[in-house]
Scaffold this motif. Structure first.
Motif, mmCIF file in Angstrom:
data_model
loop_
_atom_site.group_PDB
_atom_site.id
_atom_site.type_symbol
_atom_site.label_atom_id
_atom_site.label_comp_id
_atom_site.label_asym_id
_atom_site.label_seq_id
_atom_site.Cartn_x
_atom_site.Cartn_y
_atom_site.Cartn_z
ATOM 1 N N ILE A 83 47.356 34.809 43.835
ATOM 2 C CA ILE A 83 48.308 34.506 44.948
ATOM 3 C C ILE A 83 47.232 34.570 46.308
ATOM 4 N N HIS A 84 46.139 35.504 46.225
ATOM 5 C CA HIS A 84 45.241 35.420 47.290
ATOM 6 C C HIS A 84 44.201 34.151 47.263
ATOM 7 N N ILE A 85 43.864 33.626 46.072
ATOM 8 C CA ILE A 85 43.122 32.756 46.078
ATOM 9 C C ILE A 85 43.819 31.240 46.636
ATOM 10 N N ASN A 86 45.188 31.359 46.566
ATOM 11 C CA ASN A 86 46.015 30.177 47.132
ATOM 12 C C ASN A 86 46.661 30.259 48.444
ATOM 13 N N ASP A 96 58.853 38.324 37.052
ATOM 14 C CA ASP A 96 60.053 39.089 37.963
ATOM 15 C C ASP A 96 59.639 40.562 38.564
ATOM 16 N N GLU A 97 58.679 40.991 37.725
ATOM 17 C CA GLU A 97 58.518 42.384 38.224
ATOM 18 C C GLU A 97 57.887 42.577 39.507
ATOM 19 N N LEU A 98 56.732 41.639 39.868
ATOM 20 C CA LEU A 98 56.301 41.549 41.052
ATOM 21 C C LEU A 98 56.949 41.169 42.086
ATOM 22 N N TYR A 99 57.661 39.899 41.855
ATOM 23 C CA TYR A 99 58.945 39.405 42.803
ATOM 24 C C TYR A 99 59.635 40.327 43.167
ATOM 25 N N GLY A 100 60.330 41.289 42.480
ATOM 26 C CA GLY A 100 61.310 42.246 42.852
ATOM 27 C C GLY A 100 60.672 43.365 43.575
ATOM 28 N N VAL A 101 59.217 43.731 43.487
ATOM 29 C CA VAL A 101 58.599 44.620 44.050
ATOM 30 C C VAL A 101 58.255 44.074 45.652
ATOM 31 N N LEU A 102 57.967 42.820 45.770
ATOM 32 C CA LEU A 102 57.860 42.199 47.001
ATOM 33 C C LEU A 102 59.037 42.009 47.581
ATOM 34 N N GLU A 103 60.044 41.612 47.285
ATOM 35 C CA GLU A 103 61.307 41.762 47.977
ATOM 36 C C GLU A 103 61.624 43.159 48.532
ATOM 37 N N GLU A 155 55.932 34.496 52.013
ATOM 38 C CA GLU A 155 57.166 33.705 51.828
ATOM 39 C C GLU A 155 57.683 33.822 50.319
ATOM 40 N N LEU A 156 58.636 34.245 49.917
ATOM 41 C CA LEU A 156 59.329 34.475 48.631
ATOM 42 C C LEU A 156 60.360 33.220 48.366
ATOM 43 N N LYS A 157 60.177 32.685 47.323
ATOM 44 C CA LYS A 157 61.359 31.592 47.189
ATOM 45 C C LYS A 157 61.306 31.173 45.710
ATOM 46 N N ASP A 158 62.332 31.456 45.048
ATOM 47 C CA ASP A 158 62.810 31.161 43.684
ATOM 48 C C ASP A 158 61.748 31.523 42.736
ATOM 49 N N GLY A 159 61.202 32.819 42.827
ATOM 50 C CA GLY A 159 60.233 33.112 41.811
ATOM 51 C C GLY A 159 58.883 32.699 42.135
ATOM 52 N N VAL A 161 55.478 33.047 45.212
ATOM 53 C CA VAL A 161 54.810 33.763 46.265
ATOM 54 C C VAL A 161 53.965 32.693 46.899
ATOM 55 N N PHE A 162 54.125 32.940 48.301
ATOM 56 C CA PHE A 162 53.339 31.704 49.168
ATOM 57 C C PHE A 162 52.879 32.784 50.354
ATOM 58 N N LEU A 163 51.464 32.879 50.578
ATOM 59 C CA LEU A 163 51.087 33.414 51.718
ATOM 60 C C LEU A 163 50.551 32.364 52.852
ATOM 61 N N ARG A 164 51.196 32.386 53.737
ATOM 62 C CA ARG A 164 51.188 31.252 54.889
ATOM 63 C C ARG A 164 49.685 30.951 55.244
ATOM 64 N N LYS A 165 48.885 32.049 55.422
ATOM 65 C CA LYS A 165 47.515 31.813 56.079
ATOM 66 C C LYS A 165 46.265 32.244 55.138
#
Ligand code: AMP
Ligand code: MG
Length: 346
Positions: A83-86, A96-103, A155-159, A161-165
Motif C-alpha cells: 500500500i505504501h509503495i502505491n 478482508d482482515e486488513l480492510y476490517g481493521v482499517l475501517e 481511501e477505503l473502497k470495495d476491498g 486501500v488508496f493513500l492519496r498522497k
C-alpha cells in the motif's frame, strides 16, 4: 527489525513451546511465540488430550504469523508495504482482515478528532522508537511529515486501500494487537476452547472464568519509568480484555527528556500530558486497544468525556503525580498493590 510497528519488547527465542499439565481436569496448555512484534502468549484450559491441544495452538500461531505478514511494516512483502509503495498512485486490493481493521481505525480517528491516527506512519518511521535506530528527528523533517499524516487521505473502497498522497504510511501498531487478540478468541471458540488467557504484550484477553469458576486477576504494571514493572494494581475479571498504553512501553531518553512511542499528529512529537499510562477494560480487544491509545493521546479530561460513548468500557488512568483516576463499572473494585499510588475518584 527496522521500522516496524511491531517491536519486540523482550528478547526470547523465536519460538518457545511448552506444555504444562496440571493434575486436575481440565488441563492447561500454553504456547508463546514472538509475533506481532511482541511475545504472544496463549494458555488454554481443556479436557482435550495433549496432541489435540498442541494442534490447536500450532494452528493458531500459524494463523497469527499469516496475519503478521499482513499488518507488519517491517516486512518487505507485507500488504502494508505494498500500500505504501502505491501511495499517490493506485489503490491496492487487501485481505478482508486488513480492510476490517482499517475501517475500525478510521472510525476511531473520526471519533477522536484525529487523536487516534492510523496514518501516523511517516512520524513513527522518523522517530523509530523501540528500535536501535531511535533518534530525535530534525524539526524540519517532522514538519514535512505533518503534511502526509492526514487520516482523511486514506481511501477505503470495495476491498481496496488508496493513500492519496505519496509518502503516506499506515501504522496500525495502536490497534492490531487487539485485533489479533479478538481473532485468537474466535479461533479458540471455533476449536471448542472456552477458557483461555491471551496475552499479547500489554493486550490481555481472558476467556470466561478460571477453570475453578473464580475470576482472573489481571495485573496493571507499575508505569513509572525506571522502576520495576511489577503489578501496581489488579482487577478481577471474567470474559474481558484489559489493554494498556503507556509511555514506559517504548521510549528513549536524551538529555534528561523522555521520548516515547505515542505520537501527536498535531505536533509530530511524542504526546505530552500528565499521563503515564491508561488501561482500558472491555469486551472487544480491538476497540479497547484503539481506545487506550486514543485516551493516552487525548489526556484525562477529554477521555472522561469520550468514554461516555462506550458504556461497556471501563478505564484506569495513571497520572504523573501517582494519582489514579477510574471510570466505569469494571474498575469499581480496583485493587491497588503499591501504596505510592492514590485512588482519586471512581
Ligand atoms: P499502543 O501501545 O496500543 O498505545 O500503540 C502505540 C503504537 O501505536 C505506537 O508504537 C505506534 O506504532 C502507533 N501510534 C503512535 N501514535 C499513534 C497515534 N497518535 N494514533 C494511532 N497510533 C499511534
Ligand atoms: Mg492501542
Amino acid at each position: 527489525m527496522k521500522n516496524s510497528i511491531f517491536k519486540p519488547m523482550l528478547v526470547i527465542p523465536a519460538a518457545l513451546f511448552f506444555l504444562q499439565a496440571c493434575s486436575s481436569k481440565p488441563k492447561e496448555y500454553g504456547k508463546a511465540e514472538l509475533t506481532f512484534g511482541t511475545v504472544c502468549y496463549v494458555k488454554i484450559y481443556t479436557e482435550k488430550n495433549g496432541a489435540e491441544a498442541r494442534n490447536i495452538l500450532d494452528g493458531l500461531f500459524s494463523e497469527l504469523n499469516r496475519l503478521e505478514l499482513i499488518f507488519s511494516t517491517n516486512m518487505q512483502d507485507s500488504v502494508l508495504e505494498k500500500i505504501h509503495i502505491n501511495a499517490g498512485k493506485s489503490a491496492v486490493d487487501v485481505p478482508d482482515e486488513l480492510y476490517g481493521v482499517l475501517e475500525k481505525a478510521l472510525f476511531f480517528a473520526e471519533k477522536t478528532g484525529g487523536a487516534f491516527n492510523p496514518a501516523i506512519g511517516p512520524l513513527v518511521k522518523l522517530w523509530n522508537i523501540g528500535t536501535e535506530d531511535a533518534c530525535l528527528p530534525p524539526a524540519e523533517d517532522l514538519k514535512e511529515a505533518l503534511n502526509i499524516v492526514d487520516y482523511k487521505n486514506i481511501e477505503l473502497k470495495d476491498g481496496t486501500v488508496f493513500l492519496r498522497k505519496k509518502g503516506m504510511r499506515l501504522d496500525l501498531g495502536g490497534i492490531a494487537k487487539g485485533f489479533a487478540a479478538d481473532y485468537t478468541k474466535s479461533f479458540l471458540l471455533t476449536c471448542g476452547i472456552k477458557k483461555a488467557v491471551i496475552d499479547f504484550g500489554g493486550n490481555v484477553l481472558v476467556m470466561d472464568t478460571k477453570p475453578d469458576g473464580s475470576l482472573w486477576k489481571v495485573g496493571l504494571k507499575n508505569p513509572v519509568i525506571g522502576e520495576p514493572k511489577s503489578a501496581a494494581a489488579y482487577i478481577d475479571v471474567s470474559g474481558k480484555t484489559v489493554v494498556t498504553s503507556g509511555n514506559y512501553e517504548r521510549f528513549f531518553e536524551k538529555e534528561g527528556v523522555i521520548y516515547h512511542h505515542i505520537l501527536s499528529a498535531q505536533t509530530g512529537y511524542p504526546v505530552k500530558n500528565n499521563l503515564r499510562a491508561v488501561t482500558v477494560i472491555g469486551e472487544n480487544s480491538m476497540e479497547a486497544d484503539a481506545l487506550s491509545t486514543s485516551f493516552f493521546v487525548m489526556g484525562l479530561e477529554k477521555s472522561l468525556q469520550l468514554i461516555k460513548d462506550f458504556p461497556e468500557v471501563s478505564a484506569v488512568f495513571f497520572l504523573e503525580d501517582n494519582s489514579i483516576f477510574t471510570a466505569g463499572a469494571e474498575v469499581k473494585n480496583l485493587n491497588i498493590l503499591d501504596d505510592k499510588f492514590r485512588l482519586e475518584r471512581f
